[in-house]
Design an enzyme around this catalytic site. Structure first.
Site, mmCIF file in Angstrom:
data_model
loop_
_atom_site.group_PDB
_atom_site.id
_atom_site.type_symbol
_atom_site.label_atom_id
_atom_site.label_comp_id
_atom_site.label_asym_id
_atom_site.label_seq_id
_atom_site.Cartn_x
_atom_site.Cartn_y
_atom_site.Cartn_z
ATOM 1 N N GLU A 127 39.129 25.401 -45.797
ATOM 2 C CA GLU A 127 39.563 24.836 -44.525
ATOM 3 C C GLU A 127 39.483 23.311 -44.610
ATOM 4 O O GLU A 127 38.465 22.768 -45.066
ATOM 5 C CB GLU A 127 38.674 25.331 -43.373
ATOM 6 C CG GLU A 127 39.209 24.916 -42.024
ATOM 7 C CD GLU A 127 38.403 25.460 -40.849
ATOM 8 O OE1 GLU A 127 38.721 25.103 -39.711
ATOM 9 O OE2 GLU A 127 37.448 26.235 -41.073
ATOM 10 N N GLY A 268 28.991 21.455 -42.476
ATOM 11 C CA GLY A 268 27.745 22.159 -42.254
ATOM 12 C C GLY A 268 27.761 23.547 -42.846
ATOM 13 O O GLY A 268 26.814 23.976 -43.504
ATOM 14 N N ALA A 269 28.869 24.261 -42.623
ATOM 15 C CA ALA A 269 29.008 25.622 -43.127
ATOM 16 C C ALA A 269 30.449 26.053 -42.916
ATOM 17 O O ALA A 269 31.214 25.395 -42.207
ATOM 18 C CB ALA A 269 28.051 26.578 -42.419
ATOM 19 N N MET A 270 30.822 27.192 -43.515
ATOM 20 C CA MET A 270 32.190 27.693 -43.406
ATOM 21 C C MET A 270 32.173 29.200 -43.225
ATOM 22 O O MET A 270 31.483 29.924 -43.936
ATOM 23 C CB MET A 270 32.974 27.319 -44.672
ATOM 24 C CG MET A 270 34.404 27.792 -44.656
ATOM 25 S SD MET A 270 35.351 27.050 -43.298
ATOM 26 C CE MET A 270 36.567 28.330 -43.026
ATOM 27 N N GLU A 271 32.990 29.645 -42.246
ATOM 28 C CA GLU A 271 32.916 31.020 -41.761
ATOM 29 C C GLU A 271 33.783 32.006 -42.532
ATOM 30 O O GLU A 271 34.188 33.040 -41.984
ATOM 31 C CB GLU A 271 33.344 31.050 -40.296
ATOM 32 C CG GLU A 271 34.838 30.766 -40.025
ATOM 33 C CD GLU A 271 35.166 29.316 -39.753
ATOM 34 O OE1 GLU A 271 36.234 29.029 -39.207
ATOM 35 O OE2 GLU A 271 34.334 28.450 -40.097
ATOM 36 N N HIS A 304 26.540 30.283 -35.281
ATOM 37 C CA HIS A 304 27.902 29.762 -35.103
ATOM 38 C C HIS A 304 28.859 30.375 -36.117
ATOM 39 O O HIS A 304 29.934 30.875 -35.757
ATOM 40 C CB HIS A 304 27.882 28.235 -35.243
ATOM 41 C CG HIS A 304 29.215 27.588 -35.118
ATOM 42 N ND1 HIS A 304 29.684 27.072 -33.930
ATOM 43 C CD2 HIS A 304 30.214 27.382 -36.014
ATOM 44 C CE1 HIS A 304 30.881 26.567 -34.106
ATOM 45 N NE2 HIS A 304 31.229 26.748 -35.369
ATOM 46 N N GLU A 305 28.476 30.329 -37.387
ATOM 47 C CA GLU A 305 29.386 30.850 -38.410
ATOM 48 C C GLU A 305 29.547 32.362 -38.298
ATOM 49 O O GLU A 305 30.641 32.887 -38.514
ATOM 50 C CB GLU A 305 28.885 30.459 -39.804
ATOM 51 C CG GLU A 305 28.694 28.971 -40.010
ATOM 52 C CD GLU A 305 29.922 28.142 -39.675
ATOM 53 O OE1 GLU A 305 31.061 28.630 -39.857
ATOM 54 O OE2 GLU A 305 29.756 26.994 -39.222
ATOM 55 N N HIS A 308 32.011 33.254 -35.575
ATOM 56 C CA HIS A 308 33.410 33.040 -35.957
ATOM 57 C C HIS A 308 34.078 34.336 -36.416
ATOM 58 O O HIS A 308 35.317 34.397 -36.464
ATOM 59 C CB HIS A 308 33.494 32.018 -37.088
ATOM 60 C CG HIS A 308 33.725 30.616 -36.641
ATOM 61 N ND1 HIS A 308 34.720 30.267 -35.741
ATOM 62 C CD2 HIS A 308 33.120 29.448 -36.999
ATOM 63 C CE1 HIS A 308 34.708 28.957 -35.567
ATOM 64 N NE2 HIS A 308 33.742 28.436 -36.292
ATOM 65 N N GLU A 327 36.937 26.568 -32.663
ATOM 66 C CA GLU A 327 35.709 25.789 -32.771
ATOM 67 C C GLU A 327 35.035 25.546 -31.423
ATOM 68 O O GLU A 327 33.832 25.738 -31.280
ATOM 69 C CB GLU A 327 35.977 24.461 -33.486
ATOM 70 C CG GLU A 327 36.400 24.625 -34.942
ATOM 71 C CD GLU A 327 35.364 25.335 -35.803
ATOM 72 O OE1 GLU A 327 34.207 25.506 -35.358
ATOM 73 O OE2 GLU A 327 35.722 25.727 -36.926
#
Length: 885
Positions: A127, A268-271, A304-305, A308, A327
């Site tokens: 992304e 921070g992170a990726m879902e 959060h992730e 998603h 988001e």
């Protein structure tokens, strides 16, 4: 690195893809410098696309080895293929298969987009537009495909092979030292959600049983030797899964859920579906290495992730203009989760602090943009506080407006109607209009108008009529590309507070401007430029408590007296507004002090505020809340409220003077609080224990401000005896602020004790970068040459250079321009290697126009210096040009 001149992408120009890719078969043979990727794509013309259109696939720096169309090999040297594009001029107008083979070098990928190496592991970040750095593809979020992935690697190098979905097969490759794994994701997804990981990682395993009884295998994979640091992340994941079932009715849908933590990550992170990839700072924690804030962030980001999976994966966004749809909505969901896990009031205060610090500043400067932008040059620059934090606030307002029941119905309708699709914001809002029966057309302006509205309130009381009147007005300043603003729908949660009785009942007459439903909910809607409301049967002049919980992301102009604000601190039933009243009082005092300092006078002091704070410490039974109230507005907050002709040195001097006054005046209370809250048991990251530590460390900081000698003594003792990073870093922060020989001894000892923990050393870097002294610029330069610092690692860059630019207002804005010079030097050095991180650093200039003339000229010159460089990445060029526009 791409240095082409980017053309604006406009929402109004959106058109559906001419072709769809139903199925993707990937074969990835991992190699440190020559990974081979074979992609078999099942493609068909889109019935809604342009008949006979050329097929144009995106690439980015690819080396093409083979192209095969329906079994016929094409000449890769024939001119239809470049490193950045593959064009089939006349593709079949029926379903067909395109096979491509590319070669990529993960070890040379310093941009950390696509396939790259983090340490000795292979990982991906796709992304927004990273998949095109792996293979040629229609790299856009509205092309949804199922994926079947074969991974192959040397067993010794990468015994763990992961991808999206469920693993269906694995084994050794006969006669070689290599092995393979097959993964299948049955849920159609856009290519930005593709992920793979290969490496020799340590693993933590657990299991979650869904409410329907399915068993889900959970895995968190980290650098070997750090498995014990992943326990809290696993606990947070299981709590998030259970909460999403209860709060939103969303159950997980695959057989496995994997998280991989890496040390080199731009975000921070990726879902990625079923395979979340994290910056390791949001996974690894122990009492000795992570602060209470770190634990809270891990809990929030893990949630959060995971959330998603439904708001972003099962329902994705049609185009990148709809980024807030995944988001903003998911930030809202993780805020709700954290509020339920912790103190809702205290968590709300933290969210609002972050909103004002990042998003209000963004809205007030040249980088302001809509929650749903109309145009962009580089999409990576729109992963902003406006999209995330303001996007979440818009959904929070929607819930306030339609009510809890209709909000849940609207969410259920959205999940039911758009599961498996790429949606737009209009789809989402229409579900709530249908569920609530409300016309939300005007509300939609929150998505299409930039800027932070200002709500002005004038209050009057008629003692004879026992009537209290509020005159409300809204306005919004022009923002880039939007000179004129239409009225927003602004929900105002409110109460009337009596100095003697607390909250008063809300009553109005038929002609007094408020409906019965508004009074019942305690929420007044301001949807016109002005509105008047009169409350009846009010026994004495009350203090209005407005925007409880910050019911709308607005600035508020209310002429409350200082005694009114003290009444709210003491009497308001809404904890958020008690905090807000103290912040407003302190902000007013500090703004007056700044003016005094700049005119050659001494800072202002107000005993009423100090006494109110002392009373609160002694009477409140919520240490976390008191710690928030005792924390003064930041220097950036004060500068933002001043708004123009800002002198950061005067702001710093005034704030430090008020901290000193509080520390001196409340020394006895603060010392008693500090001693009373000493840790007396094993560490726990729960909200109550964290709140006690927070107040104790705020007390230490204020004591040191009032008496540096005593503060140094207490901080040195705490640093020596601490068994938790929360208390250790707080003590080190006090010593760093006070200065002197003890500071340097403490910094050296801290590094010696923690040099094997990169995430802890990041804190060491950041503390030094934020020392508000003239020598800090040279200190930062020296630290950039430190063996523990690496410009190639985003965490190190953010910890040192990012903390200096964003967290050290006096030195970044040094009157000789040296802070600007340092940051722009680093931006230009970093840009060819990692444009995303370089662009984020440059955005520290977002508030340059509010500075006084001398600094403003220097900041502008620094930006123009960057913009004049010919070989800039689109990322940095976009930020530089918009900042100067």
């Amino acid at each position: 690195m791409r240095t082409d001149i980017a053309e604006p992408v406009r929402l109004e120009d959106y058109r559906v893809p001419d072709y769809l890719i139903d199925k993707v078969d990937l074969d990835v043979k991992l190699h440190p410098t020559a990974t081979r990727v074979t992609a078999r794509l099942e493609i068909r013309p889109n019935p809604n696309g342009r008949p006979g259109a050329a097929l144009v696939l995106d690439g980015d720096g690819l080396v093409a080895k083979r192209v095969v169309l329906d079994g016929e090999e094409l000449d890769a040297a024939a001119g239809f293929i470049t490193p950045d594009q593959l064009t089939i001029a006349a593709p079949p107008q029926r379903p067909f298969v395109l096979l491509t083979e590319t070669e990529i070098d993960p070890s040379a990928n310093t941009r950390l987009m696509g396939l790259y190496r983090s340490g000795h592991a292979y990982c991906t970040q796709c992304e927004a537009e990273g998949f095109r750095r792996i293979t040629y593809f229609l790299d856009r979020p509205d092309v949804l495909s199922t994926y079947h992935v074969r991974l192959e690697a040397e067993v010794a190098e990468a015994p763990l092979l992961l991808s999206n979905g469920n693993k269906i097969e694995e084994g050794a490759i006969d006669g070689t030292t290599r092995h393979y794994a097959l993964w299948h994701d049955p849920f159609p997804k856009p290519c930005y959600l593709f992920a793979l990981v290969g490496g020799d990682l340590g693993s933590v395993h657990d299991e979650f049983t869904t409410r329907s009884g399915r068993k889900v295998a959970l895995g968190i994979h980290v650098e070997r030797g750090k498995e014990a640091l992943a326990g809290y992340a696993m606990d947070a994941l299981k709590r998030a899964m259970a909460w999403d079932e209860e709060a939103f009715g969303r159950e997980y849908d695959l057989d496995v859920f994997n998280i991989v933590a890496v040390s080199d990550f731009n975000m921070g992170a990726m879902e990625n579906k079923g395979l979340n990839i994290f910056n390791d700072k949001y996974v690894l924690a122990s009492a000795a290495t992570a602060t209470d804030a770190d634990y809270a962030h891990i809990e929030a980001v893990i949630a959060h992730e995971y959330f998603h999976n439904w708001t972003g994966n099962r329902i994705t966004c049609r185009d990148w203009f709809q980024l807030c749809l995944k988001e903003g909505l998911t930030v809202f969901r993780d805020h709700e989760f954290s509020s339920d896990m912790r103190s809702r009031a205290v968590h709300r205060i933290g969210d609002v602090r972050a909103l004002r610090a990042a998003q209000f500043a963004e809205d007030a400067g040249p980088l302001a943009h809509n929650v749903r932008p109309d145009t962009y040059l580089e999409i990576n620059n729109f992963y902003t506080a406006t999209v995330y934090e303001k996007g979440a606030e818009v959904i929070r307002m929607l819930k306030v407006l339609v009510g809890d029941e209709a909000f849940r119905k609207g969410m259920d309708l959205y999940f039911e109607r758009y599961d498996g699709t790429a949606a737009i914001v209009e789809d989402f809002v229409a579900c709530f209009a249908e569920a609530s029966g409300r016309d939300l057309a005007q509300f939609f302006r929150w998505y299409t108008q930039a800027g932070t509205p200002l709500v002005s309130i004038a209050a009057s009381y008629d003692a004879a009529a026992r009537a209290f009147t509020l005159d409300l007005a809204q306005s919004c300043k022009p923002t880039p590309g939007q000179e004129r603003k239409e009225p927003f729908v602004i929900p105002i949660a409110l109460g009337l507070v009596s100095r003697d009785l607390g909250d008063l009942p809300l009553r109005t007459g038929a002609q007094d401007g408020a409906s019965e439903s508004e009074l019942a909910r305690g929420v007044i809607e301001l949807s016109t430029p002005r509105r008047r409301i009169t409350f009846r049967d009010v026994p004495s002049c009350p203090v209005p408590s407005l925007f409880r919980g910050l019911s709308a992301p607005v600035r508020i102009d209310l002429g409350s007296s200082e005694s009114d604000l003290v009444t709210l601190v003491a009497k308001d039933s809404d904890s958020f507004n008690r905090w807000q009243a103290a912040q407003t009082f302190a902000t007013r005092l500090l703004i007056r002090s700044v003016a005094q300092v700049r005119s050659g006078g001494t800072p202002c002091c107000d005993t009423e505020l100090v006494e109110a704070l002392g009373t609160l410490i002694e009477t409140s039974d919520d240490p976390a809340f008191v710690a928030e109230v005792m924390t003064l507005p930041s220097e950036a907050d004060i500068a933002r409220e001043i708004g123009e002709n800002v002198d950061p040195d005067a702001v710093h001097f005034a704030r430090e003077a008020l901290r000193r006054t509080i520390g001196e005046s409340l020394a006895g209370i603060l010392r008693a609080t500090y001693e009373r809250l000493a840790d007396d048991g094993p560490y726990s990251p729960d909200a109550a224990a964290a709140g006690r530590r927070a107040l104790r460390n705020v007390a230490l900081s204020l004591l040191a401000a009032g008496d540096p000698g005593e503060g140094t003594r207490l901080a040195t003792r705490q640093l020596a005896s601490s068994t938790t990073m929360t208390n250790e870093i707080a003590a080190l922060g006090v010593l760093a602020h006070v200065g002197g020989l003890e500071r340097e001894k403490a910094l050296d000892a801290f590094y010696h004790n923690h040099q094997g923990e990169p995430l802890v050393i990041d804190k060491w870097f950041a503390l030094q970068a934020m020392i508000a002294e003239p020598g800090t610029l040279d200190r930062v330069r020296r630290l950039m040459a430190h063996p523990a610092f690496a410009l190639s690692n985003p965490n190190r860059v953010r910890a040192l250079v990012g903390a200096f630019a964003a967290g050290n207002q006096t030195r970044f804005n040094a009157p000789d321009g040296s802070g600007y010079q340092l940051v722009t030097d680093i931006v230009l050095e970093l840009d060819p290697k990692n444009p995303q991180v370089a662009a984020r650093l440059l955005s520290a200039f977002k508030s340059w126009r509010m500075l006084e003339d001398g600094r403003r000229r220097l900041a502008e010159a620094a930006l123009r210096r960057v913009a004049a460089v010919q070989a800039l990445s689109p990322d940095v060029k976009d930020i530089a040009q918009r900042s100067l526009a």
